[in-house]
Design an enzyme around this catalytic site. Structure first.
Site, PDB file in Angstrom:
ATOM      1  N   ARG A   1      -0.330  -0.630   4.701  1.00 34.42           N
ATOM      2  CA  ARG A   1       0.490  -1.654   5.352  1.00 34.42           C
ATOM      3  C   ARG A   1       1.255  -1.060   6.531  1.00 34.42           C
ATOM      4  O   ARG A   1       1.325  -1.646   7.614  1.00 34.42           O
ATOM      5  CB  ARG A   1       1.463  -2.278   4.357  1.00 34.42           C
TER       6      ARG A   1
ATOM      7  N   ASP B   1       3.388 -11.735  -8.580  1.00 33.31           N
ATOM      8  CA  ASP B   1       3.929 -10.553  -7.920  1.00 33.31           C
ATOM      9  C   ASP B   1       5.276 -10.183  -8.549  1.00 33.31           C
ATOM     10  O   ASP B   1       5.985 -11.056  -9.055  1.00 33.31           O
ATOM     11  CB  ASP B   1       4.098 -10.838  -6.428  1.00 33.31           C
TER      12      ASP B   1
ATOM     13  N   THR C   1       5.710  -2.797  -8.928  1.00 33.43           N
ATOM     14  CA  THR C   1       6.015  -1.468  -8.385  1.00 33.43           C
ATOM     15  C   THR C   1       6.730  -0.610  -9.423  1.00 33.43           C
ATOM     16  O   THR C   1       6.948   0.575  -9.185  1.00 33.43           O
ATOM     17  CB  THR C   1       6.904  -1.596  -7.132  1.00 33.43           C
TER      18      THR C   1
ATOM     19  N   LYS D   1      -2.010  -4.269  -3.578  1.00 34.77           N
ATOM     20  CA  LYS D   1      -2.033  -5.046  -4.827  1.00 34.77           C
ATOM     21  C   LYS D   1      -2.269  -6.532  -4.539  1.00 34.77           C
ATOM     22  O   LYS D   1      -3.090  -7.169  -5.201  1.00 34.77           O
ATOM     23  CB  LYS D   1      -0.710  -4.844  -5.589  1.00 34.77           C
ATOM     24  N   THR D   2      -1.556  -7.082  -3.569  1.00 35.86           N
ATOM     25  CA  THR D   2      -1.751  -8.497  -3.225  1.00 35.86           C
ATOM     26  C   THR D   2      -3.153  -8.726  -2.690  1.00 35.86           C
ATOM     27  O   THR D   2      -3.814  -9.721  -3.029  1.00 35.86           O
ATOM     28  CB  THR D   2      -0.704  -8.934  -2.187  1.00 35.86           C
TER      29      THR D   2
END
Length: 344
Positions: A224, A116, A165, A71-72
């Site tokens: 990640r 975020d 999330t 997402k980032t």
């Protein structure tokens, strides 16, 4: 302090800054470099291309999904594709309307504001954000009490990219102000292999295909985590091996870092072991289970539980958490006669 994401458990807290810098170096910079999420990439590409053709800021974008899926990275890519800068903040950092007003009033034309954990923004700031997103203005209150006066401040066109999330915690008025919503899904192993091969090239290491498959299989469907495990395998190969990143090196390294064949780590196994051995397979309450493993309930619920439930290793019932047949099999334990059979 927010609860650390599940991937954060693979490194010590003292190395967090180094790890985050390493993660940033491996992030794709453009949409065509981004691996996986085919549907979201195609949809987002259309939104951005149309906005560029019109010469206007695109609609606000909401990205939802579990931690570590990109997402980032996508927020940074949106800014890069638009040829503009990105302002980064988070929901927990905005506790007052004034905090948000200060950020909004400093935005430049067509700039991207990345929020975020947008579901954790304070309610007064949330209401201010509604107006800013829809009307591109912010009301600044000057003075106090009966003499207070609201001054409307026009804002240049900008694009909010929100990441969450827990999309279900967003109020409907806020969700409705996003013109595009994309949900990121967990990655397939083959997609993670492509992520690993790209990252290995950037790191300058020779990653064997069998090693990439081994790492991908243990990465919980999360890029990640895959990239972090790749760096740990590289470290093992450099210090204890001959520098070769083959399957044997991957297996040995992941054994050292306590990541098992399906991606369970120390906390996951502690939760499952307590559930089966100490509580006979359940049902057991979340708080009791967390105390048994020496963690906060929020950590168990947010960090360990989603993966365990997704993998069929834990069930959630109105009476509490229960082990499944697969749980007993994975731990090589025999369930007692009194063990619940609802999920067997």
């Amino acid at each position: 302090m927010g609860v650390p994401e599940e991937a954060e458990r693979l490194v010590s807290g003292g190395a967090e800054d180094v790890e985050r810098a390493a993660e940033a170096a491996l992030r794709p910079k453009r949409l065509d470099e981004f691996v996986g999420q085919r549907v979201v990439r195609e949809q987002l590409g259309l939104v951005l291309e149309a906005a560029l053709a019109r010469g206007r800021a695109p609609d606000h974008v909401l990205l939802s999904g579990p931690p570590g899926l990109g997402k980032t990275t996508l927020a940074m890519i949106i800014a890069a594709e638009l040829g503009t800068s990105v302002r980064v903040t988070s929901g927990p950092a905005i506790q007052h309307a004034g905090d948000l007003a200060a950020v909004l009033s400093s935005l430049e034309e067509n700039e991207v504001l990345f929020l975020d954990e947008i579901h954790r923004i304070a309610r007064p700031a949330e209401e201010l954000l509604y107006v800013a997103m829809e009307d591109f203005r912010v009301d600044v209150v000057v003075g106090k009490g009966a003499g207070a006066n609201a001054i409307g401040l026009a804002l240049p066109p900008f694009t909010v990219v929100g990441a969450t999330t827990r999309a279900g915690l967003l109020p409907a008025p806020l969700r409705d102000r996003f013109g595009f919503t994309g949900h990121l899904e967990f990655y397939e192993d083959e997609e993670l292999v492509r992520v690993l091969e790209r990252s290995a090239g950037l790191l300058g290491v020779d990653l064997h295909r069998a090693a990439a498959n081994e790492i991908a299989r243990r990465s919980r469907g999360t890029p990640r985590i895959a990239n972090r495990l790749l760096r740990r395998v590289r470290d093992w190969a450099q210090v204890r091996g001959d520098g070769t990143l083959d399957r044997a090196a991957a297996r040995s390294a992941l054994e050292v870092y306590e990541v098992d064949e399906i991606g369970l780590d120390r906390l996951d196994r502690a939760v499952l072991h307590a559930l089966c051995v100490r509580f006979g397979g359940g049902p057991v309450g979340l708080t009791t289970l967390a105390v048994a493993v020496g963690e906060e309930p929020e950590t168990v619920e947010t960090v360990a539980e989603p993966f365990l439930v997704r993998e069929g290793l834990m069930g959630r019932t109105p009476r509490g958490r229960v082990a499944t047949t697969r749980t007993w099999q994975h731990l090589h334990l025999r369930p007692p006669p009194s063990a619940p059979t609802l999920f067997a």
